[in-house]
Write a protein that holds these residues in place. Structure first.
Motif, PDB file in Angstrom:
ATOM      1  N   VAL A 161       2.091  -2.042  -5.944  1.00  0.00           N
ATOM      2  CA  VAL A 161       3.528  -2.276  -6.126  1.00  0.00           C
ATOM      3  C   VAL A 161       3.789  -3.266  -7.263  1.00  0.00           C
ATOM      4  O   VAL A 161       4.543  -2.959  -8.197  1.00  0.00           O
ATOM      5  CB  VAL A 161       4.185  -2.745  -4.817  1.00  0.00           C
ATOM      6  CG1 VAL A 161       5.661  -3.047  -5.042  1.00  0.00           C
ATOM      7  CG2 VAL A 161       4.026  -1.680  -3.735  1.00  0.00           C
ATOM      8  N   PRO A 162       3.202  -4.479  -7.246  1.00  0.00           N
ATOM      9  CA  PRO A 162       3.419  -5.380  -8.379  1.00  0.00           C
ATOM     10  C   PRO A 162       2.842  -4.859  -9.689  1.00  0.00           C
ATOM     11  O   PRO A 162       3.349  -5.195 -10.765  1.00  0.00           O
ATOM     12  CB  PRO A 162       2.741  -6.685  -7.947  1.00  0.00           C
ATOM     13  CG  PRO A 162       1.791  -6.296  -6.871  1.00  0.00           C
ATOM     14  CD  PRO A 162       2.429  -5.135  -6.177  1.00  0.00           C
ATOM     15  N   ALA A 163       1.784  -4.022  -9.614  1.00  0.00           N
ATOM     16  CA  ALA A 163       1.235  -3.442 -10.842  1.00  0.00           C
ATOM     17  C   ALA A 163       2.281  -2.558 -11.518  1.00  0.00           C
ATOM     18  O   ALA A 163       2.484  -2.628 -12.741  1.00  0.00           O
ATOM     19  CB  ALA A 163      -0.024  -2.627 -10.525  1.00  0.00           C
ATOM     20  N   VAL A 164       2.965  -1.741 -10.721  1.00  0.00           N
ATOM     21  CA  VAL A 164       4.056  -0.920 -11.253  1.00  0.00           C
ATOM     22  C   VAL A 164       5.176  -1.819 -11.775  1.00  0.00           C
ATOM     23  O   VAL A 164       5.778  -1.561 -12.816  1.00  0.00           O
ATOM     24  CB  VAL A 164       4.589   0.038 -10.167  1.00  0.00           C
ATOM     25  CG1 VAL A 164       5.855   0.752 -10.648  1.00  0.00           C
ATOM     26  CG2 VAL A 164       3.528   1.067  -9.799  1.00  0.00           C
ATOM     27  N   GLY A 165       5.439  -2.910 -11.044  1.00  0.00           N
ATOM     28  CA  GLY A 165       6.479  -3.842 -11.460  1.00  0.00           C
ATOM     29  C   GLY A 165       6.200  -4.484 -12.803  1.00  0.00           C
ATOM     30  O   GLY A 165       7.119  -4.687 -13.612  1.00  0.00           O
ATOM     31  N   ILE A 166       4.950  -4.818 -13.063  1.00  0.00           N
ATOM     32  CA  ILE A 166       4.578  -5.419 -14.339  1.00  0.00           C
ATOM     33  C   ILE A 166       4.852  -4.461 -15.486  1.00  0.00           C
ATOM     34  O   ILE A 166       5.442  -4.829 -16.513  1.00  0.00           O
ATOM     35  CB  ILE A 166       3.087  -5.829 -14.333  1.00  0.00           C
ATOM     36  CG1 ILE A 166       2.880  -7.011 -13.380  1.00  0.00           C
ATOM     37  CG2 ILE A 166       2.606  -6.188 -15.729  1.00  0.00           C
ATOM     38  CD1 ILE A 166       1.424  -7.354 -13.146  1.00  0.00           C
ATOM     39  N   ALA A 215       6.978   6.385  -2.760  1.00  0.00           N
ATOM     40  CA  ALA A 215       8.264   5.687  -2.744  1.00  0.00           C
ATOM     41  C   ALA A 215       8.085   4.177  -2.870  1.00  0.00           C
ATOM     42  O   ALA A 215       8.789   3.519  -3.647  1.00  0.00           O
ATOM     43  CB  ALA A 215       9.016   6.018  -1.460  1.00  0.00           C
ATOM     44  N   TYR A 216       7.143   3.605  -2.120  1.00  0.00           N
ATOM     45  CA  TYR A 216       6.923   2.157  -2.176  1.00  0.00           C
ATOM     46  C   TYR A 216       6.410   1.729  -3.547  1.00  0.00           C
ATOM     47  O   TYR A 216       6.792   0.671  -4.067  1.00  0.00           O
ATOM     48  CB  TYR A 216       5.943   1.721  -1.084  1.00  0.00           C
ATOM     49  CG  TYR A 216       6.588   1.566   0.269  1.00  0.00           C
ATOM     50  CD1 TYR A 216       7.593   0.626   0.475  1.00  0.00           C
ATOM     51  CD2 TYR A 216       6.205   2.361   1.349  1.00  0.00           C
ATOM     52  CE1 TYR A 216       8.196   0.475   1.724  1.00  0.00           C
ATOM     53  CE2 TYR A 216       6.801   2.220   2.595  1.00  0.00           C
ATOM     54  CZ  TYR A 216       7.797   1.272   2.770  1.00  0.00           C
ATOM     55  OH  TYR A 216       8.400   1.131   3.995  1.00  0.00           O
ATOM     56  N   TYR A 217       5.535   2.526  -4.133  1.00  0.00           N
ATOM     57  CA  TYR A 217       5.050   2.187  -5.475  1.00  0.00           C
ATOM     58  C   TYR A 217       6.166   2.334  -6.512  1.00  0.00           C
ATOM     59  O   TYR A 217       6.320   1.493  -7.399  1.00  0.00           O
ATOM     60  CB  TYR A 217       3.864   3.085  -5.852  1.00  0.00           C
ATOM     61  CG  TYR A 217       2.563   2.704  -5.175  1.00  0.00           C
ATOM     62  CD1 TYR A 217       2.457   1.528  -4.436  1.00  0.00           C
ATOM     63  CD2 TYR A 217       1.446   3.524  -5.256  1.00  0.00           C
ATOM     64  CE1 TYR A 217       1.269   1.179  -3.817  1.00  0.00           C
ATOM     65  CE2 TYR A 217       0.254   3.183  -4.638  1.00  0.00           C
ATOM     66  CZ  TYR A 217       0.167   2.011  -3.925  1.00  0.00           C
ATOM     67  OH  TYR A 217      -1.009   1.659  -3.317  1.00  0.00           O
ATOM     68  N   LEU A 218       6.949   3.402  -6.399  1.00  0.00           N
ATOM     69  CA  LEU A 218       8.059   3.620  -7.334  1.00  0.00           C
ATOM     70  C   LEU A 218       9.071   2.480  -7.238  1.00  0.00           C
ATOM     71  O   LEU A 218       9.654   2.059  -8.241  1.00  0.00           O
ATOM     72  CB  LEU A 218       8.735   4.955  -7.040  1.00  0.00           C
ATOM     73  CG  LEU A 218       9.910   5.357  -7.944  1.00  0.00           C
ATOM     74  CD1 LEU A 218       9.455   5.492  -9.396  1.00  0.00           C
ATOM     75  CD2 LEU A 218      10.522   6.669  -7.457  1.00  0.00           C
ATOM     76  N   ALA A 219       9.258   1.960  -6.032  1.00  0.00           N
ATOM     77  CA  ALA A 219      10.211   0.859  -5.839  1.00  0.00           C
ATOM     78  C   ALA A 219       9.807  -0.386  -6.619  1.00  0.00           C
ATOM     79  O   ALA A 219      10.644  -1.245  -6.909  1.00  0.00           O
ATOM     80  CB  ALA A 219      10.331   0.529  -4.351  1.00  0.00           C
ATOM     81  N   GLY A 220       8.526  -0.493  -6.971  1.00  0.00           N
ATOM     82  CA  GLY A 220       8.073  -1.640  -7.756  1.00  0.00           C
ATOM     83  C   GLY A 220       8.726  -1.725  -9.125  1.00  0.00           C
ATOM     84  O   GLY A 220       8.797  -2.803  -9.724  1.00  0.00           O
TER      85      GLY A 220
END
Length: 476
Positions: free
Chosen positions: A303-308, A356-361
């Protein structure tokens, strides 16, 4: 601001001799300290979740929503400290204030290793929240003091990404500690996590104490020449007379459109981050069952990886397009709606929920861009006013999140968080509408400022021309 500086801002700021070297220096010394500080800030926050799913829940006999209450205690302390922290920067040099707060939270983090009951952590995390409140809003205040509007987005993005990296790294660190130190010295692995996190924070604080450059007008950094200090000051608006901290100042803040506009923007946007900031994926995995301790710590790091990636992309893109930070508001509106609907319809389909949880990042992108947007909009305001508005944004957002997480994302609502998904849909719609209204206000205010500035320049030039004519007549 002088006429030449004003015209630079109107045209988008033109590079001056030596400016590239100056920016490289402040990039290195400001961003290294701030990013490392925020990395540790988030690492020390996320370690609670990592510890919870790695044995702390059983060892300390957690029950009900005690885990959420501990997070709320941190949030309350974090909220209380926001505005005082940014006001403190008016009286205490940043290179003393920031490291001092870091040493405080490092000590409190290590104290967490001695906890014997959830209530011990409730008290510790409250005071840790106060200490950590200085980092996020304080850094955005500093970035707004040093960087121009075409530089600010990328730097804000790098800073925010460092916090996400702390969240991501925390999972891997807990996995390594659990497998390598669990039982060492008679201590559980989750206790070692708190001890090690606290210890590695101390050298970063010492680095800031000796090398952080403060602000352009107060810096005494030995690595900046007199010319570079003067150049740094020339890149920012003229210093406004510091407003006294009295009732009139409070009225100015509370009657400004900037305070209402940007505070509400971040209140709404902050709750679109709830998927990630409340560790829903960790609670979902634990409730579903069938995952090892390593998987419970490693899977959420996506999740934070996608966020970065999302943060750096949008921060760079909005800089490239001249500071169009509002684009992120519309992006988050769409992504938030999609992810919440996916989780509502996924049910027991793990693959859909993972996606969905990863995309939400990607929603994390709003942190950097929205605070950069606020800094841009208040670039010509009094520094204390700007600092208070920035701090109020995070203060009010966390004040809402303190109860929002319990009502909509309590651990007892896992694994589907149906109530929270419907709240997310409503929040995303509100964000799209508020972004549109705030965009209209910022464009209107900038047009008014440029018109007033243009009139001032014309008056000054007319006055100068009149004096030159008068002098010529006297000579004739």
């Amino acid at each position: 601001m002088g006429t030449s500086n004003l015209m630079d801002y109107i045209k988008g700021h033109e590079s001056a001799p030596g400016e590239g070297k100056l920016v490289q220096k402040i990039d290195f010394f400001i961003l290294t300290f701030c990013c490392l500080s925020y990395f540790m800030n988030y690492l020390d926050r996320s370690n609670l979740t990592a510890a919870y799913v790695s044995g702390m829940k059983t060892d300390l006999k957690f029950h009900g929503n005690q885990f959420n209450v501990i997070n709320t205690c941190f949030t309350v302390g974090y909220t209380v400290g926001q505005v005082p922290s940014n006001i403190a920067l008016r009286y205490i040099r940043p290179r003393y204030f920031f490291p001092g707060m870091m040493l405080a939270w490092a000590g409190l983090t290590m104290c967490s290793a001695a906890a014997q009951h959830p209530r011990d952590l409730m008290a510790i995390r409250f005071f840790q929240g106060i200490a950590e409140s200085s980092t996020f809003v304080g850094t955005h205040y500093i970035l707004g003091a040093w960087y121009t509007e075409t530089e600010l987005g990328k730097r804000s993005g790098l800073f925010t990404s460092s916090g996400l990296a702390g969240t991501m790294f925390g999972g891997f660190l807990q996995t390594a500690i659990h497998s390598g130190l669990n039982g060492t010295g008679g201590l559980a692995g989750w206790r070692w996590l708190f001890i090690i996190d606290g210890l590695i924070t101390i050298p970063i604080a010492l680095y800031g104490l000796f090398l952080f450059p403060d602000t352009p007008r107060s810096t005494k950094a030995p690595y900046l020449s007199d010319h570079e200090r003067a150049l740094a000051i020339s890149r920012i608006p003229d210093e406004k007379e510091a407003l006294p901290l009295n009732f009139s100042f409070l009225l100015k803040v509370l009657s400004s459109w900037q305070w209402y506009g940007f505070v509400m923007l971040w209140v709404i946007a902050g709750e679109t981050e709830s998927f990630s900031s409340n560790s829903l994926i960790s609670l979902w995995l634990q409730k579903k069952g069938g995952y090892t301790v390593s998987q419970l710590n490693d899977y959420p790091t996506g999740v934070p990886a996608v966020g970065i990636v999302s943060t750096l992309f949008w921060a760079t893109l909005t800089d490239y397009y001249g500071g169009k930070r509002y684009l992120v508001g519309y992006f988050i509106t769409v992504v938030g709606l999609v992810t919440s609907i996916m989780i509502l319809v996924a049910g027991s389909q793990n693959t859909v929920s993972f996606v969905a949880y990863y995309l939400a990042g990607t929603v994390y992108a709003c942190q950097a861009t929205f605070f950069a947007w606020a800094n841009d909009a208040m670039r010509f305001q009094d520094e204390t006013f700007r600092g208070v508005v920035l701090a109020s944004m995070n203060m009010m957002s966390n004040a809402v999140n303190a109860w929002w997480s319990i009502i909509f994302y309590g651990a007892t609502y896992a694994p589907y968080f149906t109530r929270g998904m419907w709240a997310m849909i409503a929040t995303c719609i509100a964000l799209g509408l508020w972004t549109t209204g705030l965009l209209w206000m910022t464009v209107k205010a900038e047009k008014k400022r440029l018109a007033v500035s243009g009139e001032a320049i014309e008056a000054k030039e007319a006055n100068l021309e009149g004096r030159n004519t008068e002098t010529l007549s006297e000579k004739v």
